[in-house]
Write a protein that holds these residues in place. Structure first.
Motif, PDB file in Angstrom:
ATOM      1  N   VAL A   1       0.839  -1.198   0.000  1.00  8.77           N
ATOM      2  CA  VAL A   1       0.000   0.000   0.000  1.00  8.77           C
ATOM      3  C   VAL A   1       0.875   1.250   0.000  1.00  8.77           C
ATOM      4  O   VAL A   1       0.586   2.235  -0.694  1.00  8.77           O
ATOM      5  CB  VAL A   1      -0.951  -0.001   1.218  1.00  8.77           C
TER       6      VAL A   1
ATOM      7  N   HIS B   1      -4.590  -0.413  -8.800  1.00  9.12           N
ATOM      8  CA  HIS B   1      -5.674  -0.048  -7.882  1.00  9.12           C
ATOM      9  C   HIS B   1      -6.235  -1.295  -7.182  1.00  9.12           C
ATOM     10  O   HIS B   1      -6.440  -1.296  -5.972  1.00  9.12           O
ATOM     11  CB  HIS B   1      -6.796   0.656  -8.646  1.00  9.12           C
TER      12      HIS B   1
ATOM     13  N   PHE C   1      -6.075  -2.178  -3.178  1.00  8.99           N
ATOM     14  CA  PHE C   1      -7.296  -2.416  -2.402  1.00  8.99           C
ATOM     15  C   PHE C   1      -7.219  -3.753  -1.669  1.00  8.99           C
ATOM     16  O   PHE C   1      -7.535  -3.855  -0.477  1.00  8.99           O
ATOM     17  CB  PHE C   1      -8.512  -2.395  -3.329  1.00  8.99           C
TER      18      PHE C   1
ATOM     19  N   GLY D   1      -4.737  -3.545   1.150  1.00  5.50           N
ATOM     20  CA  GLY D   1      -5.300  -2.813   2.280  1.00  5.50           C
ATOM     21  C   GLY D   1      -6.241  -3.670   3.102  1.00  5.50           C
ATOM     22  O   GLY D   1      -6.218  -3.626   4.339  1.00  5.50           O
ATOM     23  N   ALA D   2      -7.070  -4.464   2.411  1.00  4.75           N
ATOM     24  CA  ALA D   2      -7.996  -5.355   3.125  1.00  4.75           C
ATOM     25  C   ALA D   2      -7.234  -6.393   3.943  1.00  4.75           C
ATOM     26  O   ALA D   2      -7.587  -6.691   5.096  1.00  4.75           O
ATOM     27  CB  ALA D   2      -8.918  -6.049   2.118  1.00  4.75           C
TER      28      ALA D   2
END
Length: 215
Positions: free
Chosen positions: A10, A29, A33, A36-37
């Motif tokens: 990230v 992207h 994502f 991040g999760a």
């Protein structure tokens, strides 16, 4: 370690965004994502596994309410009695997965969804459920093989023949326990539950209790 790697990705996405998008396109992207999760999930998963590891270590080191050992003959008799119960539990779980794999996409198709796409989704869910069932049956067969026959019962967990169950980690709770003395050897049954995206899931752990250990 997984959380740290995800956080690092990230950070790379944030610091080198233009170069990263030039190299991998819009996948940058999606990967950021996903990372991040994973990083957020690790904040909850790591403490949970740390808690379970402490409980397991305590049972191994002797901090238990009761400890006993089943002989190979006693374990064999227990396995013959317990295996059909374990298999029945797993068949119920598989049945629920297949039921919802058909019900939800089917209902969406009836209300105007793309039937062909939803059929593939249903088949995918069913395939994942079938694979999980196969892995579960393989694990159950492995856990039923005699290793040391040792059982350690604590307030927070159970260690049986090398397999560990814990019910005081975040999102878990103890449900009930019973001893079936109609079997030889008697069978200790402990049920606990944990939270998942699909709601509360229950687990039943079983262990043989030789006559000399019943007290």
């Amino acid at each position: 370690a997984v959380g740290l790697l995800a956080t690092t990705w990230v950070a790379i996405y944030a610091l080198f965004n233009e170069r990263l998008r030039a190299a991998v396109g819009d996948g940058a992207h999606a990967s950021a994502f996903l990372a991040g999760a994973v990083a957020i999930a690790s904040l909850f998963v790591a403490p949970m596994f740390r808690r379970l590891a402490r409980i397991r270590a305590g049972l191994i080191e002797g901090r238990a309410l009761a400890r006993w050992r089943a002989s190979p003959a006693e374990w064999s008799a227990f396995a013959r009695a317990a295996e059909p119960l374990v298999a029945a539990d797993q068949r119920v779980t598989l049945g629920l997965i297949l039921f919802f794999a058909i019900l939800i996409p089917g209902a969406m198709a009836l209300f105007g969804g793309d039937a062909k796409s939803l059929a593939f989704i249903a088949l995918g869910i069913a395939a994942v459920g079938g694979a999980g069932y196969g892995l579960g049956r393989r694990h159950a067969a492995k856990s039923m093989r005699y290793r040391d026959g040792a059982v350690a019962l604590g307030r927070d967990g159970l260690l049986v023949n090398g397999a560990f169950h814990g019910w005081t980690a975040f999102g878990s709770r103890f449900v009930d326990a019973a001893v079936d003395e109609t079997q030889t050897p008697a069978i200790l049954r402990i049920t606990y539950a944990y939270r998942s995206r699909a709601g509360e899931q229950s687990v039943t752990a079983r262990a043989p209790v030789p006559k000399q250990a019943l007290a």
